[in-house]
Design a protein around this motif. Structure first.
Motif, PDB file in Angstrom:
ATOM      1  N   TYR A 211       0.806  -1.229   0.000  1.00  0.00           N
ATOM      2  CA  TYR A 211       0.000   0.000   0.000  1.00  0.00           C
ATOM      3  C   TYR A 211       0.834   1.272   0.000  1.00  0.00           C
ATOM      4  O   TYR A 211       0.465   2.278  -0.622  1.00  0.00           O
ATOM      5  N   LEU A 212       1.974   1.252   0.652  1.00  0.00           N
ATOM      6  CA  LEU A 212       2.745   2.474   0.847  1.00  0.00           C
ATOM      7  C   LEU A 212       3.076   3.247  -0.427  1.00  0.00           C
ATOM      8  O   LEU A 212       3.028   4.486  -0.426  1.00  0.00           O
ATOM      9  N   PRO A 213       3.446   2.609  -1.549  1.00  0.00           N
ATOM     10  CA  PRO A 213       3.732   3.400  -2.751  1.00  0.00           C
ATOM     11  C   PRO A 213       2.569   4.290  -3.180  1.00  0.00           C
ATOM     12  O   PRO A 213       2.793   5.417  -3.646  1.00  0.00           O
ATOM     13  N   TRP A 214       1.352   3.783  -3.002  1.00  0.00           N
ATOM     14  CA  TRP A 214       0.181   4.571  -3.400  1.00  0.00           C
ATOM     15  C   TRP A 214      -0.011   5.756  -2.463  1.00  0.00           C
ATOM     16  O   TRP A 214      -0.399   6.851  -2.907  1.00  0.00           O
ATOM     17  N   LEU A 215       0.240   5.543  -1.180  1.00  0.00           N
ATOM     18  CA  LEU A 215       0.146   6.624  -0.207  1.00  0.00           C
ATOM     19  C   LEU A 215       1.224   7.673  -0.449  1.00  0.00           C
ATOM     20  O   LEU A 215       0.937   8.875  -0.530  1.00  0.00           O
ATOM     21  N   LEU A 216       2.468   7.237  -0.570  1.00  0.00           N
ATOM     22  CA  LEU A 216       3.586   8.158  -0.731  1.00  0.00           C
ATOM     23  C   LEU A 216       3.512   8.937  -2.036  1.00  0.00           C
ATOM     24  O   LEU A 216       3.959  10.085  -2.111  1.00  0.00           O
ATOM     25  N   SER A 217       2.935   8.340  -3.062  1.00  0.00           N
ATOM     26  CA  SER A 217       2.851   9.006  -4.355  1.00  0.00           C
ATOM     27  C   SER A 217       1.958  10.237  -4.321  1.00  0.00           C
ATOM     28  O   SER A 217       2.118  11.154  -5.132  1.00  0.00           O
ATOM     29  N   THR A 218       1.031  10.283  -3.377  1.00  0.00           N
ATOM     30  CA  THR A 218       0.151  11.449  -3.255  1.00  0.00           C
ATOM     31  C   THR A 218       0.867  12.635  -2.621  1.00  0.00           C
ATOM     32  O   THR A 218       0.312  13.744  -2.574  1.00  0.00           O
ATOM     33  N   GLY A 219       2.069  12.395  -2.107  1.00  0.00           N
ATOM     34  CA  GLY A 219       2.804  13.438  -1.412  1.00  0.00           C
ATOM     35  C   GLY A 219       2.694  13.325   0.094  1.00  0.00           C
ATOM     36  O   GLY A 219       3.351  14.066   0.829  1.00  0.00           O
ATOM     37  N   ALA A 220       1.864  12.390   0.559  1.00  0.00           N
ATOM     38  CA  ALA A 220       1.725  12.173   2.001  1.00  0.00           C
ATOM     39  C   ALA A 220       2.909  11.370   2.528  1.00  0.00           C
ATOM     40  O   ALA A 220       3.555  10.622   1.788  1.00  0.00           O
ATOM     41  N   LYS A 221       3.193  11.528   3.820  1.00  0.00           N
ATOM     42  CA  LYS A 221       4.222  10.731   4.477  1.00  0.00           C
ATOM     43  C   LYS A 221       3.573   9.486   5.081  1.00  0.00           C
ATOM     44  O   LYS A 221       2.346   9.361   5.110  1.00  0.00           O
ATOM     45  N   PHE A 222       4.407   8.568   5.577  1.00  0.00           N
ATOM     46  CA  PHE A 222       3.865   7.302   6.089  1.00  0.00           C
ATOM     47  C   PHE A 222       2.902   7.507   7.247  1.00  0.00           C
ATOM     48  O   PHE A 222       2.035   6.672   7.496  1.00  0.00           O
ATOM     49  N   ASN A 223       3.037   8.625   7.962  1.00  0.00           N
ATOM     50  CA  ASN A 223       2.189   8.873   9.129  1.00  0.00           C
ATOM     51  C   ASN A 223       1.083   9.892   8.841  1.00  0.00           C
ATOM     52  O   ASN A 223       0.567  10.526   9.750  1.00  0.00           O
ATOM     53  N   GLU A 224       0.716  10.015   7.558  1.00  0.00           N
ATOM     54  CA  GLU A 224      -0.285  11.014   7.181  1.00  0.00           C
ATOM     55  C   GLU A 224      -1.428  10.416   6.356  1.00  0.00           C
ATOM     56  O   GLU A 224      -1.954  11.045   5.447  1.00  0.00           O
ATOM     57  N   ILE A 225      -1.849   9.227   6.702  1.00  0.00           N
ATOM     58  CA  ILE A 225      -2.921   8.575   5.959  1.00  0.00           C
ATOM     59  C   ILE A 225      -4.256   9.288   6.112  1.00  0.00           C
ATOM     60  O   ILE A 225      -5.108   9.255   5.226  1.00  0.00           O
ATOM     61  N   GLY A 226      -4.450   9.984   7.235  1.00  0.00           N
ATOM     62  CA  GLY A 226      -5.738  10.613   7.508  1.00  0.00           C
ATOM     63  C   GLY A 226      -5.921  11.978   6.886  1.00  0.00           C
ATOM     64  O   GLY A 226      -7.012  12.555   6.965  1.00  0.00           O
ATOM     65  N   GLY A 227      -4.871  12.513   6.241  1.00  0.00           N
ATOM     66  CA  GLY A 227      -5.005  13.789   5.554  1.00  0.00           C
ATOM     67  C   GLY A 227      -5.683  13.613   4.207  1.00  0.00           C
ATOM     68  O   GLY A 227      -5.968  12.489   3.774  1.00  0.00           O
ATOM     69  N   GLN A 228      -5.940  14.731   3.522  1.00  0.00           N
ATOM     70  CA  GLN A 228      -6.652  14.655   2.255  1.00  0.00           C
ATOM     71  C   GLN A 228      -5.910  13.801   1.232  1.00  0.00           C
ATOM     72  O   GLN A 228      -6.515  13.015   0.495  1.00  0.00           O
ATOM     73  N   ALA A 229      -4.586  13.946   1.191  1.00  0.00           N
ATOM     74  CA  ALA A 229      -3.796  13.165   0.233  1.00  0.00           C
ATOM     75  C   ALA A 229      -3.861  11.678   0.568  1.00  0.00           C
ATOM     76  O   ALA A 229      -4.038  10.828  -0.318  1.00  0.00           O
ATOM     77  N   GLY A 230      -3.709  11.367   1.856  1.00  0.00           N
ATOM     78  CA  GLY A 230      -3.764   9.971   2.276  1.00  0.00           C
ATOM     79  C   GLY A 230      -5.105   9.338   1.984  1.00  0.00           C
ATOM     80  O   GLY A 230      -5.185   8.190   1.507  1.00  0.00           O
ATOM     81  N   ILE A 231      -6.165  10.066   2.259  1.00  0.00           N
ATOM     82  CA  ILE A 231      -7.515   9.561   1.976  1.00  0.00           C
ATOM     83  C   ILE A 231      -7.675   9.279   0.488  1.00  0.00           C
ATOM     84  O   ILE A 231      -8.260   8.266   0.086  1.00  0.00           O
ATOM     85  N   SER A 232      -7.125  10.165  -0.339  1.00  0.00           N
ATOM     86  CA  SER A 232      -7.271   9.996  -1.784  1.00  0.00           C
ATOM     87  C   SER A 232      -6.600   8.715  -2.279  1.00  0.00           C
ATOM     88  O   SER A 232      -7.075   8.091  -3.235  1.00  0.00           O
ATOM     89  N   SER A 233      -5.495   8.316  -1.635  1.00  0.00           N
ATOM     90  CA  SER A 233      -4.818   7.082  -2.046  1.00  0.00           C
ATOM     91  C   SER A 233      -5.681   5.859  -1.765  1.00  0.00           C
ATOM     92  O   SER A 233      -5.751   4.929  -2.577  1.00  0.00           O
ATOM     93  N   LEU A 234      -6.338   5.871  -0.618  1.00  0.00           N
ATOM     94  CA  LEU A 234      -7.223   4.755  -0.261  1.00  0.00           C
ATOM     95  C   LEU A 234      -8.466   4.762  -1.135  1.00  0.00           C
ATOM     96  O   LEU A 234      -8.960   3.710  -1.545  1.00  0.00           O
ATOM     97  N   GLN A 235      -8.963   5.967  -1.446  1.00  0.00           N
ATOM     98  CA  GLN A 235     -10.139   6.091  -2.312  1.00  0.00           C
ATOM     99  C   GLN A 235      -9.830   5.564  -3.713  1.00  0.00           C
ATOM    100  O   GLN A 235     -10.651   4.858  -4.321  1.00  0.00           O
ATOM    101  N   TYR A 236      -8.629   5.880  -4.189  1.00  0.00           N
ATOM    102  CA  TYR A 236      -8.229   5.457  -5.535  1.00  0.00           C
ATOM    103  C   TYR A 236      -8.240   3.938  -5.671  1.00  0.00           C
ATOM    104  O   TYR A 236      -8.814   3.390  -6.616  1.00  0.00           O
ATOM    105  N   LEU A 237      -7.617   3.250  -4.740  1.00  0.00           N
ATOM    106  CA  LEU A 237      -7.554   1.791  -4.806  1.00  0.00           C
ATOM    107  C   LEU A 237      -8.931   1.155  -4.595  1.00  0.00           C
ATOM    108  O   LEU A 237      -9.283   0.171  -5.259  1.00  0.00           O
TER     109      LEU A 237
END
Length: 418
Positions: A211-237
């Protein structure tokens, strides 16, 4: 007593992570290496590793033999300890002071062991080491905790996108380079019992690794899943599953399962690592396939795999450092990395290796390595990882919306980081 409780607490979390990659074999090779010398006056140092593959074990033995023959003051002995036992042996050994001199650990475990006081602080040695600036950012950062160095990379691997050339050609699409292109390609490639894309998303460290590549690609860091970028990575998949481009079964698939989906034409594209290359060639010798970097959202990203050397604190640190420096020499690193299926973690060595740079597959993983980031590093990485893989499962199964799953994961991560 507080120290022992802390060690046991850390052990419990790390054993759960290690169980994903359980090795095979006896755990009897756990003798310690205190001040030992053979009849010739050599100092003997012991290296623990968990590699259970015959080729990997032979590579470790060859490396030790080559070092032993290169000088007459130090004798290196390598000992295999099954991965399921390694964390326990390190932790118990730390309390009882029964440890080897050098240990090899999976890179996300480095921070936990360092925080426990297992590994020596080698910052001064690294700062004076001439090869320090040659390491790729991801591998060397996995060796640091709180600004100090506690290890040095053995070798590295990462994730990339495998694709079926014939399927893409028939669908009239090019290998995707962006999230948008991937979504479009996956939809066009989904036909019959073939899905456009497959990833591994089990509720464990392997799922987080994927999962991490999809999260990091949004510009979010590993500890930022709950931000807008992090949410978008989970939404995308999650959207890829909802539109049928990715199977709901990904929550049960391992990376080995992905290889089987790929070679049986059940998945047109998968995210996986160089460790499956030989298996793909063996399982489907006539398959027309290629590899490209994982498509990006804002930036290219991948996840870092591989191990780190660590010198046990107070155990022949000078001699252990001499051995580790020997492993970093060009010919030595190229030899064992080839046996391991790894990429050298040093740019000057990897980028001068024709077997990597001129290989159409391995050259992609080499290119990807500059974007590969470690998991963490953080002493409580297993807890952070569990929060992320749980969020994936919740979102992919519609137990929660991607936003709610990500925000709930963020609450757990924030509690760990306090």
């Amino acid at each position: 007593m507080k120290k022992i409780k802390a060690l046991l607490s850390c052990l419990t979390a790390m054993v759960l992570t290690a169980s994903i990659f359980v090795g095979c074999g006896s755990s009897t090779s756990t003798s310690t290496s205190q001040t030992k010398a053979d009849s010739g006056g050599k100092t003997t140092i012991t290296v623990w590793h968990y590699f259970d593959g015959q080729q990997q074990q032979k590579a470790m033995e060859n490396l030790a033999d080559k070092f032993n023959k290169s000088q007459d003051k130090i004798e290196v002995q390598v000992e295999f300890v099954p991965r399921a036992e390694l964390t326990k042996q390190f932790t118990i050994g730390l309390v009882a002071d029964k440890l080897p001199d050098v240990g090899l650990v999976d890179n996300p475990d480095m921070a936990s062991f360092s925080a426990m006081g297992l590994f020596a602080d080698i910052t001064d040695k690294m700062n004076s080491y001439e090869g320090k600036d040659q390491f790729y950012p991801g591998p060397i950062s996995s060796c640091k905790l709180d600004g100090k160095y506690y290890g040095i990379p053995l070798g590295s691997n990462d994730l990339a996108l495998f694709y079926n050339k014939d399927m893409l050609s028939a669908a009239g699409v090019q290998p995707p380079t962006t999230f948008a292109e991937l979504k479009d390609a996956a939809k066009k490639l989904t036909k019959g019992d073939t899905y456009g894309l497959a990833i591994a998303a089990p509720k464990n460290e392997e799922g987080t690794f994927q999962y991490l590549p999809w999260l990091l690609s949004t510009g979010a860091k590993f500890n930022e899943i709950g931000g807008q970028a992090g949410i978008s990575s989970l939404q995308y998949l999650t959207d890829l599953i909802k539109d049928g481009s990715m199977s709901k079964e990904v929550i049960n698939w391992t990376q080995n399962d992905l290889e089987k989906q790929f070679v049986t034409n059940k998945a047109a594209m998968i995210t996986d690592g160089p460790w499956i290359i030989d298996t793909v060639k063996k399982d489907a010798p006539n398959l027309n396939w290629g590899v490209v970097k994982i498509p990006k959202d804002k930036v290219f990203a991948s996840d870092l795999g591989g191990e780190n050397w660590g010198i046990i604190k107070g155990h022949h640190e000078a001699e252990a450092w001499d051995f580790i420096k020997f492993t970093q020499q060009k010919d030595n690193m190229n030899a064992y990395c080839a046996d391991f299926g790894y990429i050298p973690s040093r740019k000057d060595i990897a980028e001068s290796n024709d077997k990597i740079t001129k290989d159409p597959i391995m050259s992609v993983f080499l290119d990807e390595l500059q974007y590969a980031m470690p998991r963490g590093p953080h002493p409580k990485w297993p807890e952070i990882s569990d929060a992320m893989s749980t969020a994936m499962q919740e979102s992919f199964t519609n137990a929660k919306t991607p936003e709610q799953a990500a925000k709930d994961a963020q609450v757990k991560i924030d509690a760990v980081l306090k």
